[in-house]
Design a protein around this motif. Structure first.
Motif, PDB file in Angstrom:
ATOM      1  N   SER A  14      39.871  78.770 -15.874  1.00  0.00           N
ATOM      2  CA  SER A  14      41.169  77.990 -16.850  1.00  0.00           C
ATOM      3  C   SER A  14      42.270  77.833 -15.448  1.00  0.00           C
ATOM      4  CB  SER A  14      41.342  79.235 -17.210  1.00  0.00           C
ATOM      5  OG  SER A  14      41.809  80.961 -16.754  1.00  0.00           O
ATOM      6  N   LEU A  15      42.555  78.288 -14.865  1.00  0.00           N
ATOM      7  CA  LEU A  15      43.802  77.800 -13.389  1.00  0.00           C
ATOM      8  C   LEU A  15      43.837  75.909 -13.804  1.00  0.00           C
ATOM      9  CD1 LEU A  15      43.501  79.618 -10.576  1.00  0.00           C
ATOM     10  CD2 LEU A  15      44.374  80.227 -12.461  1.00  0.00           C
ATOM     11  N   SER A  16      44.792  75.739 -14.435  1.00  0.00           N
ATOM     12  CA  SER A  16      44.790  73.666 -14.386  1.00  0.00           C
ATOM     13  C   SER A  16      45.478  73.304 -13.269  1.00  0.00           C
ATOM     14  CB  SER A  16      45.843  73.688 -14.490  1.00  0.00           C
ATOM     15  OG  SER A  16      47.315  74.409 -14.966  1.00  0.00           O
ATOM     16  N   GLY A  17      44.374  72.370 -12.363  1.00  0.00           N
ATOM     17  CA  GLY A  17      44.405  72.040 -11.223  1.00  0.00           C
ATOM     18  C   GLY A  17      44.052  73.197  -9.968  1.00  0.00           C
ATOM     19  N   ARG A  18      43.038  73.615 -10.273  1.00  0.00           N
ATOM     20  CA  ARG A  18      42.087  74.600  -9.747  1.00  0.00           C
ATOM     21  C   ARG A  18      41.730  73.779  -8.645  1.00  0.00           C
ATOM     22  NH1 ARG A  18      39.826  74.172 -14.253  1.00  0.00           N
ATOM     23  NH2 ARG A  18      37.891  73.820 -14.442  1.00  0.00           N
ATOM     24  N   LYS A  19      41.153  72.365  -8.880  1.00  0.00           N
ATOM     25  CA  LYS A  19      40.373  71.672  -7.637  1.00  0.00           C
ATOM     26  C   LYS A  19      41.776  70.662  -6.853  1.00  0.00           C
ATOM     27  CE  LYS A  19      37.504  69.851 -11.339  1.00  0.00           C
ATOM     28  NZ  LYS A  19      37.643  70.391 -12.268  1.00  0.00           N
ATOM     29  N   ASP A  20      42.963  71.072  -6.596  1.00  0.00           N
ATOM     30  CA  ASP A  20      43.356  70.605  -6.156  1.00  0.00           C
ATOM     31  C   ASP A  20      43.741  71.897  -4.485  1.00  0.00           C
ATOM     32  OD1 ASP A  20      44.725  68.143  -6.776  1.00  0.00           O
ATOM     33  OD2 ASP A  20      46.505  69.130  -8.238  1.00  0.00           O
ATOM     34  N   TRP A  21      42.983  72.739  -4.775  1.00  0.00           N
ATOM     35  CA  TRP A  21      42.979  73.918  -3.793  1.00  0.00           C
ATOM     36  C   TRP A  21      41.391  73.890  -3.381  1.00  0.00           C
ATOM     37  CZ3 TRP A  21      44.956  76.660  -8.347  1.00  0.00           C
ATOM     38  CH2 TRP A  21      46.832  76.739  -8.455  1.00  0.00           C
ATOM     39  N   ALA A  22      41.089  73.477  -2.152  1.00  0.00           N
ATOM     40  CA  ALA A  22      39.759  73.663  -1.612  1.00  0.00           C
ATOM     41  C   ALA A  22      40.182  75.333  -1.247  1.00  0.00           C
ATOM     42  CB  ALA A  22      40.081  72.832  -0.220  1.00  0.00           C
ATOM     43  N   GLY A  23      39.010  75.345  -1.412  1.00  0.00           N
ATOM     44  CA  GLY A  23      37.928  76.789  -1.393  1.00  0.00           C
ATOM     45  C   GLY A  23      38.993  77.677  -2.419  1.00  0.00           C
ATOM     46  N   LEU A  24      39.099  77.766  -3.204  1.00  0.00           N
ATOM     47  CA  LEU A  24      39.470  78.684  -4.318  1.00  0.00           C
ATOM     48  C   LEU A  24      38.822  79.665  -4.893  1.00  0.00           C
ATOM     49  CD1 LEU A  24      42.080  79.830  -6.174  1.00  0.00           C
ATOM     50  CD2 LEU A  24      41.399  78.126  -7.580  1.00  0.00           C
ATOM     51  N   GLN A  25      38.802  81.208  -4.629  1.00  0.00           N
ATOM     52  CA  GLN A  25      37.915  81.970  -5.294  1.00  0.00           C
ATOM     53  C   GLN A  25      38.284  82.785  -6.497  1.00  0.00           C
ATOM     54  OE1 GLN A  25      34.552  81.975  -4.024  1.00  0.00           O
ATOM     55  NE2 GLN A  25      34.878  80.221  -2.910  1.00  0.00           N
ATOM     56  N   SER A  26      39.848  83.000  -5.564  1.00  0.00           N
ATOM     57  CA  SER A  26      40.448  84.589  -6.818  1.00  0.00           C
ATOM     58  C   SER A  26      41.554  84.216  -6.940  1.00  0.00           C
ATOM     59  CB  SER A  26      39.225  85.791  -6.306  1.00  0.00           C
ATOM     60  OG  SER A  26      40.125  86.187  -5.072  1.00  0.00           O
ATOM     61  N   VAL A  27      42.070  84.809  -8.118  1.00  0.00           N
ATOM     62  CA  VAL A  27      43.345  85.575  -8.396  1.00  0.00           C
ATOM     63  C   VAL A  27      43.749  86.625  -7.617  1.00  0.00           C
ATOM     64  CG1 VAL A  27      43.757  82.811  -9.900  1.00  0.00           C
ATOM     65  CG2 VAL A  27      42.943  85.567 -10.956  1.00  0.00           C
ATOM     66  N   VAL A  28      44.660  86.987  -8.023  1.00  0.00           N
ATOM     67  CA  VAL A  28      44.948  88.166  -7.628  1.00  0.00           C
ATOM     68  C   VAL A  28      46.555  88.671  -7.816  1.00  0.00           C
ATOM     69  CG1 VAL A  28      45.726  89.810  -5.581  1.00  0.00           C
ATOM     70  CG2 VAL A  28      44.040  88.167  -4.668  1.00  0.00           C
ATOM     71  N   MET A  29      47.082  89.713  -8.759  1.00  0.00           N
ATOM     72  CA  MET A  29      47.732  90.365  -8.860  1.00  0.00           C
ATOM     73  C   MET A  29      47.925  91.619  -8.601  1.00  0.00           C
ATOM     74  SD  MET A  29      49.167  91.051 -12.688  1.00  0.00           S
ATOM     75  CE  MET A  29      48.670  93.458 -12.512  1.00  0.00           C
ATOM     76  N   THR A  30      48.760  91.411  -7.767  1.00  0.00           N
ATOM     77  CA  THR A  30      49.516  93.420  -7.661  1.00  0.00           C
ATOM     78  C   THR A  30      50.943  93.619  -8.119  1.00  0.00           C
ATOM     79  OG1 THR A  30      51.469  92.105  -5.953  1.00  0.00           O
ATOM     80  CG2 THR A  30      49.585  92.125  -4.996  1.00  0.00           C
ATOM     81  N   LYS A  31      51.018  95.017  -7.767  1.00  0.00           N
ATOM     82  CA  LYS A  31      52.033  95.410  -8.723  1.00  0.00           C
ATOM     83  C   LYS A  31      52.811  96.713  -7.772  1.00  0.00           C
ATOM     84  CE  LYS A  31      52.967  98.567 -12.285  1.00  0.00           C
ATOM     85  NZ  LYS A  31      52.604  99.302 -14.038  1.00  0.00           N
ATOM     86  N   ASN A  32      54.094  96.351  -7.832  1.00  0.00           N
ATOM     87  CA  ASN A  32      54.407  97.726  -6.739  1.00  0.00           C
ATOM     88  C   ASN A  32      55.170  97.920  -7.232  1.00  0.00           C
ATOM     89  OD1 ASN A  32      52.897  96.305  -4.116  1.00  0.00           O
ATOM     90  ND2 ASN A  32      54.617  95.408  -2.931  1.00  0.00           N
ATOM     91  N   THR A  33      55.604  99.310  -7.275  1.00  0.00           N
ATOM     92  CA  THR A  33      56.454 100.770  -7.798  1.00  0.00           C
ATOM     93  C   THR A  33      56.981 101.283  -6.900  1.00  0.00           C
ATOM     94  OG1 THR A  33      54.505 100.453  -9.794  1.00  0.00           O
ATOM     95  CG2 THR A  33      56.765 101.932  -9.652  1.00  0.00           C
ATOM     96  N   ILE A  34      58.177 101.092  -6.972  1.00  0.00           N
ATOM     97  CA  ILE A  34      59.313 101.653  -5.829  1.00  0.00           C
ATOM     98  C   ILE A  34      60.142 102.593  -6.561  1.00  0.00           C
ATOM     99  CG2 ILE A  34      60.266 101.782  -3.926  1.00  0.00           C
ATOM    100  CD1 ILE A  34      59.298  98.440  -3.723  1.00  0.00           C
ATOM    101  N   THR A  35      59.849 104.181  -6.178  1.00  0.00           N
ATOM    102  CA  THR A  35      60.748 105.279  -6.821  1.00  0.00           C
ATOM    103  C   THR A  35      61.617 105.652  -6.048  1.00  0.00           C
ATOM    104  OG1 THR A  35      59.348 106.026  -8.468  1.00  0.00           O
ATOM    105  CG2 THR A  35      61.346 107.174  -7.647  1.00  0.00           C
ATOM    106  N   LYS A  36      63.359 105.369  -5.968  1.00  0.00           N
ATOM    107  CA  LYS A  36      64.060 105.616  -5.077  1.00  0.00           C
ATOM    108  C   LYS A  36      65.701 106.229  -5.698  1.00  0.00           C
ATOM    109  CE  LYS A  36      66.524 103.796  -0.656  1.00  0.00           C
ATOM    110  NZ  LYS A  36      66.800 103.173  -0.177  1.00  0.00           N
ATOM    111  N   GLU A  37      65.493 107.941  -5.320  1.00  0.00           N
ATOM    112  CA  GLU A  37      66.708 108.491  -5.650  1.00  0.00           C
ATOM    113  C   GLU A  37      66.451 108.540  -7.404  1.00  0.00           C
ATOM    114  OE1 GLU A  37      70.224 106.994  -4.314  1.00  0.00           O
ATOM    115  OE2 GLU A  37      69.609 107.824  -1.932  1.00  0.00           O
TER     116      GLU A  37
END
Length: 139
Positions: A14-37
């Protein structure tokens, strides 16, 4: 405290332009939760990747990328490397190696104050290089 979470999908159809990214295999999401004080902040980032489904490998690659970016940021801020216009490639290469050695030196040396920036450490060390050089050689 920091909590890092990673998700990966190989559904890239479903990614538009995926043909422009040679070798595209996956999409990744990261979520960083930082707790300070007692206050938490959440940072969500998305990446495209040439890695197949292996979330542990993706997490390692992302952490490794930001470690390299952090080093380049320190080289620029502490030593103004981006302002260096050395034309000779061998000289530029050797200066880069010396800056990286100096950066590691700054990280190892204790100047007696906590939370001192590497740039400030460089300034403090310049007043008594022998003392700090001895400290490094003992380590």
């Amino acid at each position: 405290m920091e909590v890092r979470e990673y998700w990966q999908s190989d559904n890239v159809s479903s990614l538009s332009g995926r043909k422009d990214w040679a070798g595209l295999q996956s999409v990744v999401m990261t979520k960083n939760t930082i707790t300070k004080e007692g206050v938490s902040s959440v940072q969500t980032r998305f990446f495209i990747s040439s890695l197949s489904l292996d979330v542990k490998e993706v997490a390692r690659a992302i952490r490794g990328h930001w470690m390299v970016e952090s080093m380049h940021w320190h080289l620029d801020v502490t030593f103004r490397e981006d302002m260096d216009h050395t034309l000779d490639q061998y000289v530029a290469f050797n200066l880069n190696i010396l800056r990286k050695l100096a950066l590691n030196f700054l990280r190892l040396v204790d100047v007696g104050k906590k939370g001192v920036s590497l740039r400030k450490k460089r300034y403090i060390i310049s007043f008594n290089l022998t003392k700090y050089l001895q400290q490094l050689l003992v380590v």
